[in-house]
Design an enzyme around this catalytic site. Structure first.
Site, PDB file in Angstrom:
ATOM      1  N   SER A 144       0.836  -1.194   0.000  1.00  0.00           N
ATOM      2  CA  SER A 144       0.000   0.000   0.000  1.00  0.00           C
ATOM      3  C   SER A 144       0.876   1.251   0.000  1.00  0.00           C
ATOM      4  CB  SER A 144      -0.970  -0.044   1.186  1.00  0.00           C
ATOM      5  OG  SER A 144      -1.950   0.951   1.085  1.00  0.00           O
ATOM      6  N   HIS A 186      -3.985  -0.529  -4.634  1.00  0.00           N
ATOM      7  CA  HIS A 186      -5.445  -0.743  -4.520  1.00  0.00           C
ATOM      8  C   HIS A 186      -6.073  -0.421  -5.888  1.00  0.00           C
ATOM      9  CE1 HIS A 186      -5.069  -0.878  -0.103  1.00  0.00           C
ATOM     10  NE2 HIS A 186      -4.301   0.184  -0.219  1.00  0.00           N
ATOM     11  N   GLU A 213      -5.230  -5.144  -5.016  1.00  0.00           N
ATOM     12  CA  GLU A 213      -5.101  -5.663  -3.657  1.00  0.00           C
ATOM     13  C   GLU A 213      -4.784  -7.165  -3.668  1.00  0.00           C
ATOM     14  OE1 GLU A 213      -8.698  -4.594  -1.646  1.00  0.00           O
ATOM     15  OE2 GLU A 213      -8.205  -2.449  -1.620  1.00  0.00           O
TER      16      GLU A 213
END
Length: 283
Positions: A144, A186, A213
């Site tokens: 992330s 994402h 993800e």
């Protein structure tokens, strides 16, 4: 005595592993198969792994650091340290620097990429991390926010669900570990295709890498990228871009971007970063 000293020194030195830079799109499986995290563990040395966890992107670094510490402990890592850096001055600590210099795996957690850069950019510890990752002497993973910081140019934020336009993406400087890419995470989960295209239109010398993800773009030392996980890695190559109206329109006006090359790769697919060709598709 000299022989014993040499043996002791060798035990402290990182042992050779099949190192890589692992760029994870976030929300990786931490409960069931843990395939991506296990791949990091193996490449960091398996049961001989000495892992440094950087949770400083998170607003709850103690909680997130402990979570990954537990995961890698359960896998059987030899040593794990959570480097909860909350002040840039800590990056001057010789003890922390020594651990980062001798560990076999480095894991940067999610959170806020601006916070992560604020803590680590242009510090002695970051210089050690970058040098070791680029030389292949350590396995580095970032998930992330820890993925977003990998390029020299970094997506700091922006919107989604619109046509590409200059106001859709906020850019700043990242940590420069893989300077030739712009990473977005994402990716399909948050509809960020237009955002990455907007970023790439402003930096036509760079590759855009969008990672879903529970998916990892694994950068090998031989110049190839391999996809791990349940989603896809989208590569946006502007190398043959013939035209963009970016300089001619307002910030919120739709962009025209001609002749982008797009690859969408899934588990097991490979991409040659030097040739800019997918090894999984007929050429």
């Amino acid at each position: 005595m000299i022989e014993l000293a040499l043996q002791s020194l060798m035990l402290k030195m990182p042992q050779p592993t099949n190192t890589a830079i692992m760029v994870i799109g976030g929300a990786e499986d931490k409960v069931h198969g843990r395939d991506i995290l296990r791949s990091f563990f193996v490449r960091a040395g398996g049961e001989d792994a000495r892992i440094a966890i950087f949770p400083c992107a998170s607003r709850e670094p103690v909680v997130i650091g402990e979570r990954y510490h537990t995961i890698f402990t359960e896998m059987g890592a030899k040593a794990i340290e959570v480097l909860n850096i909350c002040d840039r001055a800590q990056c001057n600590d010789p003890i922390l620097q020594e651990y980062v210099r001798n560990c076999t795996g480095i894991f940067m957690t999610g959170g806020d990429q601006l916070r992560l850069c604020a803590m680590l950019s242009d510090t002695p510890i970051m210089e050690i991390v970058r040098t070791r990752a680029q030389s292949g002497s350590v396995t580095l993973a970032g998930t992330s926010a820890g993925a977003a910081v990998m390029g020299h140019h970094m997506i700091a934020g922006g919107g989604s669900g619109e046509s590409p336009n200059s106001s859709l993406v906020d850019m700043t400087l990242g940590l420069g570990i893989i300077p030739e890419v712009i990473v977005d995470q994402h990716f399909h989960n948050r509809n960020r295709m237009a955002r990455l295209m907007s970023a790439v239109s402003a930096h036509p010398d760079l590759l855009g890498i969008g990672i879903d993800e529970d998916t990892c773009a694994l950068f090998e030392g031989d110049g190839t990228l391999q996809v791990l996980g349940k989603g896809t890695v989208t590569i946006i190559d502007p190398g043959e871009m013939t035209y963009t109206n970016r300089a001619e329109v307002g910030l919120a006006d739709p962009l025209c971007i001609c002749n982008l090359r797009v690859h969408i790769l899934s588990q097991g697919c490979r991409y040659d970063l030097n040739k800019r060709l997918s090894a999984s598709c007929p050429q």
